[in-house]
Design a protein around this motif. Structure first.
Motif, PDB file in Angstrom:
ATOM      1  N   LEU A 373       0.829  -1.209   0.000  1.00  0.00           N
ATOM      2  CA  LEU A 373       0.000   0.000   0.000  1.00  0.00           C
ATOM      3  C   LEU A 373       0.865   1.261   0.000  1.00  0.00           C
ATOM      4  CD1 LEU A 373      -2.758  -1.061   2.529  1.00  0.00           C
ATOM      5  CD2 LEU A 373      -3.060  -0.687   0.094  1.00  0.00           C
ATOM      6  N   THR A 374       1.926   1.243   0.768  1.00  0.00           N
ATOM      7  CA  THR A 374       2.786   2.419   0.843  1.00  0.00           C
ATOM      8  C   THR A 374       3.451   2.690  -0.508  1.00  0.00           C
ATOM      9  OG1 THR A 374       3.218   1.982   3.176  1.00  0.00           O
ATOM     10  CG2 THR A 374       4.718   3.471   2.042  1.00  0.00           C
ATOM     11  N   GLU A 375       3.918   1.648  -1.161  1.00  0.00           N
ATOM     12  CA  GLU A 375       4.536   1.820  -2.478  1.00  0.00           C
ATOM     13  C   GLU A 375       3.547   2.417  -3.473  1.00  0.00           C
ATOM     14  OE1 GLU A 375       6.102  -1.918  -3.667  1.00  0.00           O
ATOM     15  OE2 GLU A 375       7.631  -1.994  -2.082  1.00  0.00           O
ATOM     16  N   ARG A 376       2.319   1.914  -3.443  1.00  0.00           N
ATOM     17  CA  ARG A 376       1.309   2.458  -4.353  1.00  0.00           C
ATOM     18  C   ARG A 376       1.008   3.914  -4.010  1.00  0.00           C
ATOM     19  NH1 ARG A 376      -2.730   0.517  -7.636  1.00  0.00           N
ATOM     20  NH2 ARG A 376      -1.164  -1.090  -8.060  1.00  0.00           N
ATOM     21  N   LEU A 377       0.943   4.227  -2.737  1.00  0.00           N
ATOM     22  CA  LEU A 377       0.658   5.596  -2.307  1.00  0.00           C
ATOM     23  C   LEU A 377       1.753   6.549  -2.774  1.00  0.00           C
ATOM     24  CD1 LEU A 377      -1.327   7.307  -0.525  1.00  0.00           C
ATOM     25  CD2 LEU A 377       0.334   7.012   1.301  1.00  0.00           C
ATOM     26  N   VAL A 378       3.004   6.141  -2.620  1.00  0.00           N
ATOM     27  CA  VAL A 378       4.123   6.987  -3.042  1.00  0.00           C
ATOM     28  C   VAL A 378       4.101   7.175  -4.556  1.00  0.00           C
ATOM     29  CG1 VAL A 378       6.640   7.137  -3.192  1.00  0.00           C
ATOM     30  CG2 VAL A 378       5.553   6.389  -1.065  1.00  0.00           C
ATOM     31  N   LEU A 379       3.821   6.099  -5.294  1.00  0.00           N
ATOM     32  CA  LEU A 379       3.752   6.183  -6.753  1.00  0.00           C
ATOM     33  C   LEU A 379       2.649   7.140  -7.193  1.00  0.00           C
ATOM     34  CD1 LEU A 379       4.637   5.222  -9.551  1.00  0.00           C
ATOM     35  CD2 LEU A 379       3.037   3.311  -9.319  1.00  0.00           C
ATOM     36  N   PRO A 388       2.928  12.545  -0.133  1.00  0.00           N
ATOM     37  CA  PRO A 388       2.200  11.333   0.264  1.00  0.00           C
ATOM     38  C   PRO A 388       1.183  11.575   1.379  1.00  0.00           C
ATOM     39  CG  PRO A 388       4.498  10.814  -0.066  1.00  0.00           C
ATOM     40  CD  PRO A 388       4.379  12.306  -0.183  1.00  0.00           C
ATOM     41  N   GLN A 389       1.548  12.448   2.360  1.00  0.00           N
ATOM     42  CA  GLN A 389       0.614  12.729   3.452  1.00  0.00           C
ATOM     43  C   GLN A 389      -0.651  13.406   2.932  1.00  0.00           C
ATOM     44  OE1 GLN A 389       3.843  13.656   3.267  1.00  0.00           O
ATOM     45  NE2 GLN A 389       4.785  13.806   5.286  1.00  0.00           N
ATOM     46  N   GLN A 390      -0.489  14.321   1.968  1.00  0.00           N
ATOM     47  CA  GLN A 390      -1.643  15.020   1.398  1.00  0.00           C
ATOM     48  C   GLN A 390      -2.548  14.047   0.664  1.00  0.00           C
ATOM     49  OE1 GLN A 390       0.742  17.979  -0.831  1.00  0.00           O
ATOM     50  NE2 GLN A 390      -0.416  19.545   0.257  1.00  0.00           N
ATOM     51  N   LEU A 391      -1.939  13.176  -0.146  1.00  0.00           N
ATOM     52  CA  LEU A 391      -2.730  12.209  -0.901  1.00  0.00           C
ATOM     53  C   LEU A 391      -3.452  11.249   0.028  1.00  0.00           C
ATOM     54  CD1 LEU A 391      -3.618  11.041  -3.597  1.00  0.00           C
ATOM     55  CD2 LEU A 391      -1.528   9.673  -3.626  1.00  0.00           C
ATOM     56  N   ASP A 407      -7.416  -2.303  -5.763  1.00  0.00           N
ATOM     57  CA  ASP A 407      -6.576  -2.260  -6.955  1.00  0.00           C
ATOM     58  C   ASP A 407      -5.227  -2.914  -6.696  1.00  0.00           C
ATOM     59  OD1 ASP A 407      -6.104  -1.460  -9.649  1.00  0.00           O
ATOM     60  OD2 ASP A 407      -4.840   0.164  -8.914  1.00  0.00           O
ATOM     61  N   VAL A 408      -4.644  -2.641  -5.526  1.00  0.00           N
ATOM     62  CA  VAL A 408      -3.367  -3.263  -5.166  1.00  0.00           C
ATOM     63  C   VAL A 408      -3.538  -4.779  -5.043  1.00  0.00           C
ATOM     64  CG1 VAL A 408      -1.612  -3.448  -3.358  1.00  0.00           C
ATOM     65  CG2 VAL A 408      -2.467  -1.200  -4.045  1.00  0.00           C
ATOM     66  N   ALA A 454       1.878   5.908   9.391  1.00  0.00           N
ATOM     67  CA  ALA A 454       3.097   5.901  10.196  1.00  0.00           C
ATOM     68  C   ALA A 454       4.328   5.820   9.300  1.00  0.00           C
ATOM     69  CB  ALA A 454       3.081   4.720  11.165  1.00  0.00           C
ATOM     70  N   GLN A 455       4.265   4.976   8.256  1.00  0.00           N
ATOM     71  CA  GLN A 455       5.393   4.860   7.338  1.00  0.00           C
ATOM     72  C   GLN A 455       5.625   6.159   6.586  1.00  0.00           C
ATOM     73  OE1 GLN A 455       5.269   1.567   4.638  1.00  0.00           O
ATOM     74  NE2 GLN A 455       6.403   0.280   6.046  1.00  0.00           N
ATOM     75  N   VAL A 456       4.528   6.749   6.097  1.00  0.00           N
ATOM     76  CA  VAL A 456       4.639   7.997   5.346  1.00  0.00           C
ATOM     77  C   VAL A 456       5.223   9.096   6.224  1.00  0.00           C
ATOM     78  CG1 VAL A 456       3.324   9.820   4.219  1.00  0.00           C
ATOM     79  CG2 VAL A 456       2.808   7.441   3.722  1.00  0.00           C
ATOM     80  N   GLU A 457       4.730   9.178   7.484  1.00  0.00           N
ATOM     81  CA  GLU A 457       5.210  10.202   8.409  1.00  0.00           C
ATOM     82  C   GLU A 457       6.693   9.995   8.714  1.00  0.00           C
ATOM     83  OE1 GLU A 457       4.139  11.970  12.857  1.00  0.00           O
ATOM     84  OE2 GLU A 457       2.861  10.456  11.904  1.00  0.00           O
TER      85      GLU A 457
END
Length: 484
Positions: A373-379, A388-391, A407-408, A454-457
């Protein structure tokens, strides 16, 4: 509460729900508690007015309407859970019986995921093109690199393909100038085909100061799809001089000392690109084979919603002007009939693909990990130009995290299919798919979604620390006599 399910089609059901009023008592309590806070009665503090007085003031019908409206979503969800249905989209709910102090009866028609028989994944055979890096591929990359370090020199000869020109453009329709089509001092590479049809052919052979008029079809703007007379004037002509591909160039353009080392590196780059392209072909072929071998009844309303959404997005860009949309399609060599036909086919394929991949994900018990999920969010954040935090905040506020999650999960299901199938190239060589199709994670989905923030932060904090260190280093550099 009692509920029964009628199968209207393989993809649609009608749920019949009967709710006795005794089960609605908590709903009445909540409704009266809310009303007591909103309605002021003389002699009573807010929230303390008795139910009978509130009912007399507001009317039993208004209270009943609020209770029913509040109760329907939860009772529908309960019926879906009890029946173990997998709904798609929003239900069409109709109240068929409402007897005060007796019972509430309603029906809910909704599309559902159909039962799908998945083919034997171990028997799937996927065949793709082999990876082949030719001398021409390397030469093309070398030419592109030389072009980046090329210089532009003015020439007095007529323009030819590959030259860079500065031009003035204007257009007219039936003798009337098109304001949006007028520009001056526009830089253009002759032969690139990046502007309007016919422009490159018109420029070739023109010298500085010469003008030519040609006919073309405008592709954008208010007059998209209309025939126009375009006037082009060449203001300057420059040719690009490329550096010689020798050791000196290799040292200038790369970290290598010789041109042979540079060519070897370019060959590796081309091979990496072709491996990515091969992975994309494997994915597409896997879906193609699956869809060919799988029968899937399509939910009509879900397909229609996808069709309508595509049409809306296409026409929205033209302020919902149907005539402008038709002209734009005509300029592209298409028509509304062809657009609608392609849209229907693409929508059906998209829905079928989603249903098949969801069924495979269930069958293989595919789980989505927090890293996925984090990889998809960053992409996605890079694609939309957001932090990433805004998205993440946007997705949460608009209830789009479940969509991204689904989707993931489908992507991981494709990877699982590829691992299970036999993948070869047309030369018969078995392809190792682990580089681009790693095994899916097995983390709990709820925990994974909760840990994204937490990862994004944490990533943002590391970035801030790096920025601070950079600023400190820069200050030290500024204070010293050494410069880089």
């Amino acid at each position: 509460m009692k509920s029964t399910v009628e199968q209207l089609s393989p993809t649609r059901v009608r749920i019949n729900v009967e709710v006795p009023f005794t089960e609605l008592e908590p709903d009445f309590d909540r409704a009266f508690a809310q009303l007591a806070q909103q309605v002021r009665l003389p002699g009573f503090r807010p929230g303390k007015a008795p139910r009978k007085l509130l009912e007399a003031r507001i009317g039993r019908g208004a209270v009943l309407e609020q209770v029913v409206n509040d109760a329907l979503p939860s009772r529908y969800s309960e019926a879906v859970t009890t029946s173990e249905l997998r709904p798609l989209g929003q239900p069409d709910i109709e109240i068929t019986k409402l007897e005060d102090n007796n019972e509430l009866v309603f029906t809910a028609e909704v599309d559902i995921r159909p039962d799908i028989t998945i083919p034997d994944l171990e028997a799937l055979k996927i065949e793709v093109d082999p990876i082949e890096v030719t001398d021409e591929d390397v030469d093309t990359e070398l030419q592109n690199l030389r072009a980046r370090f090329g210089t532009l020199t003015g020439v007095e000869r007529p323009a030819q393909e590959g030259d860079f020109v500065s031009i003035d453009l204007s257009a007219s329709i039936d003798g009337n100038e098109v304001p949006d089509a007028k520009t001056e001092g526009l830089s253009h590479e002759v032969g690139s085909g990046q502007l309007i049809d016919g422009l490159d052919d018109a420029i070739v052979g023109l010298k500085e100061g010469e003008t030519k008029v040609f006919a073309t079809t405008l592709a954008a703007g208010e007059h998209a799809g209309e025939e126009a007379q375009v006037t082009v004037t060449v203001k300057s002509v420059k040719e690009r001089e490329l550096p010689e591909p020798d050791d000196e160039f290799a040292q200038l353009a790369s970290e290598f000392d010789t041109i042979d080392e540079l060519k070897a590196s370019l060959k590796d780059q081309v091979e990496r690109v072709k491996r990515v392209q091969q992975a994309e072909q494997i994915r597409d072929k896997a879906l193609e084979v699956l869809l060919e071998q799988t029968e899937v009844p399509l939910p009509e309303k879900i397909v229609q919603a996808q069709i309508d959404d595509t049409v809306h997005n296409a026409i929205h860009q033209l302020d919902h002007d149907e005539d402008a949309f038709a002209k734009a399609l005509e300029a592209q060599g298409s028509s509304r009939e062809e657009f609608d036909k392609d849209n229907k086919e693409n929508s059906e394929r998209a829905v079928k693909t989603q249903l098949v991949m969801d069924a495979i994900a269930d069958q293989l018990d595919v789980q989505v990990g927090q890293n996925d999920l984090t990889e998809r969010l960053v992409l996605m954040s890079r694609q939309y130009g957001l932090e990433p935090q805004q998205l993440l905040q946007y997705l949460q506020e608009n209830n789009q995290l479940p969509v991204m999650f689904a989707d993931v999960r489908r992507g991981l299901a494709v990877a699982a299919v590829v691992h299970t199938a036999t993948v070869t190239d047309t030369d018969g060589n078995v392809i190792d798919t682990t580089e681009f199709f790693g095994p899916p994670a097995t983390t709990d989905p709820a925990e994974a979604a909760a840990q994204i923030a937490a990862q994004v932060e944490a990533a943002a904090g590391e970035s801030s620390d790096t920025d601070a260190d950079t600023e400190t280093d820069q200050a030290d550099d500024d204070a010293s006599d050494d410069t880089k």
